[in-house]
Design a protein around this motif. Structure first.
Motif, short mmCIF file in Angstrom:
data_model
loop_
_atom_site.label_atom_id
_atom_site.label_comp_id
_atom_site.label_asym_id
_atom_site.label_seq_id
_atom_site.Cartn_x
_atom_site.Cartn_y
_atom_site.Cartn_z
N LYS A 67 66.08 -25.22 56.72
CA LYS A 67 66.14 -23.97 57.49
C LYS A 67 64.81 -23.76 58.22
O LYS A 67 63.76 -23.73 57.59
CB LYS A 67 66.41 -22.79 56.55
N VAL A 68 64.91 -23.65 59.59
CA VAL A 68 63.66 -23.57 60.37
C VAL A 68 63.51 -22.23 61.08
O VAL A 68 62.56 -22.03 61.84
CB VAL A 68 63.58 -24.72 61.41
N GLY A 69 64.44 -21.30 60.85
CA GLY A 69 64.28 -19.99 61.51
C GLY A 69 65.57 -19.21 61.49
O GLY A 69 66.48 -19.51 60.73
N SER A 111 68.90 -23.41 48.56
CA SER A 111 67.91 -23.57 47.50
C SER A 111 66.57 -23.82 48.17
O SER A 111 66.42 -24.80 48.92
CB SER A 111 68.34 -24.73 46.60
N GLY A 112 65.62 -22.94 47.94
CA GLY A 112 64.35 -23.01 48.68
C GLY A 112 64.65 -22.90 50.15
O GLY A 112 65.42 -22.06 50.58
#
Ligand code: AMP
Ligand code: MG
Length: 392
Positions: A67-69, A111-112
């Motif tokens: 996930k980058v944003g 997760s994270g």
């Protein structure tokens, strides 16, 4: 006087007399019930970009995804995604460049910063592609269309805050009769409350026209003449009562003195036979019978259509639907009949009294069964034509 006209011929002759007016520009938000005087073309594309149809994750390549944003509705994620990346995305948000599918939030294991799933969506899933609703330049609404809530929304979404519509027609309503009391609370035993004016006004108002109430006026030449002077500014005058040939039916004579010329009179329908149409310079006059049910039926079949036509409607006449009669129907006489009925899931049953003064039955009815003149008796279960009255 000539034979009574058929319904179709009377409607055609009346619609040919509908006054036509130049269009005006009105705010789209105030266009409810008005008819478009132009084809409306989209000034923009909707959606303007690929948008997510769901809350979840916009994915690029195979998972698991980092996930980058986030891309929110109104706050897009500006960068392009690379394979193995995803962004949190909400409904209506831009799908970032590089993403080609949206994973439902409920199908995502997070997760994270890592997103994975056992339900990998197919390519294009949950994405509304740019322009799928409409593209700039396409015709979204046709001239002559009635503006509804949904069409107002469509015009606004298409970037059109104002529209061309025929100007609102001014319709004067004049009810006549010595027995009519203007105030239902001040109604002597020889009187009845004048109810046709309120009924006609309520039928006309949703068409977006301007309604001018005159009357009730008694059956008196001077009083009728005085009321008619107040109809000078109207485009269409609708009278009720006094249209037959009794000693106290003075409306035709009063209209004649006012300068109106009878175009035709009498239609072979029941109720409503003494319906009358006249013209006076640019004004159109429709004389409806006084009995409340006759008045309603003739307003439905004639007055409303001609007002719609004057306001630019493409389809001015009411639509007929196929129904099934829920009971045996008697044979029809020489006049076409419009029976008050209740349509429940396509099965129509007659309600209350079919007398042309019976308001209880009219108020209960949600459709009119249309029976051709001279039809034989019909057994229960037969197909019939009907008009829906669109009541709650
Ligand atoms: P007319 O067409 O004047 O002969 O009236 C026919 C019947 O309709 C009579 O019983 C009138 O009392 C009734 N009527 C006429 N005008 C109205 C009105 N505005 N409201 C209610 N009933 C009316
Ligand atoms: Mg009368």
């Amino acid at each position: 006087m000539a034979e009574a006209l058929s319904l179709e011929e009377a409607q055609a002759r009346l619609l040919a007399l509908a006054p036509v007016f130049p269009p005006e520009t009105i705010p789209t938000e105030q266009a409810l019930g008005r008819y478009l005087a132009e084809d409306v073309h989209a000034a923009r594309t909707q959606p303007p970009a690929d948008l997510s149809a769901m809350d979840g994750y916009a994915l690029c390549g195979d998972g698991p995804w980092q996930k980058v944003g986030e891309s929110r509705a109104g706050a897009p994620f500006e960068a392009a995604l690379r394979p193995g990346q995803c962004v949190r995305i909400s409904t209506g948000a831009h799908v970032p460049e590089g993403a080609d599918r949206v994973l439902l939030q409920e199908d995502a294991a997070v997760s994270g910063g890592q997103v994975s799933t056992t339900e990998v969506p197919s390519r294009g899933r949950h994405i509304r592609p740019r322009g799928f609703d409409f593209a700039a330049g396409v015709r979204v609404l046709q001239q002559g269309t009635a503006m509804t809530a949904a069409r107002i929304a469509l015009a606004i979404a298409a970037g059109r805050p104002a529209l061309a519509a025929a100007r609102a027609v001014r319709v004067a309503i004049l009810d006549t009769g010595d027995e009519l009391a203007a105030d239902p609370l001040a109604c002597a035993v020889h009187q009845i409350p004048a109810s046709n004016g309120a009924m006609l006004s309520a039928m006309l108002t949703p068409l977006g026209c301007e309604v001018i109430r005159l009357g009730p006026v008694s059956d008196d030449h001077a009083k009728l003449a005085q009321a008619l002077t107040q109809a000078e500014g109207a485009d269409i005058l609708i009278t009720s009562g006094g249209a037959s040939v009794g000693d106290h039916d003075l409306v035709q004579a009063a209209l004649g003195r006012w300068g109106a010329e009878i175009a035709f009179w009498k239609v072979a329908i029941k109720p409503g036979k003494p319906m009358m149409v006249a013209t006076r310079a640019n004004q159109l006059v429709i004389g409806l019978p006084g009995n409340p049910v006759s008045c309603f039926v003739t307003a439905f079949l004639f007055a409303l259509p001609v007002v719609r036509a004057s306001m630019g409607a493409r389809e001015a006449l009411p639509l007929r639907y196929r129904l099934v009669t829920g009971e045996d129907l008697p044979p029809v006489g020489p006049r076409r009949e419009f029976l008050r009925a209740m349509n429940d899931g396509g099965i129509a049953r007659l309600v209350g009294s079919q007398d042309s003064s019976a308001l209880m039955a009219l108020a209960e009815a949600n459709c009119l069964i249309d029976r051709t003149a001279g039809s034989p008796a019909l057994p229960k279960g037969s197909d019939v034509w009907g008009y829906l009255l669109h009541i709650g």
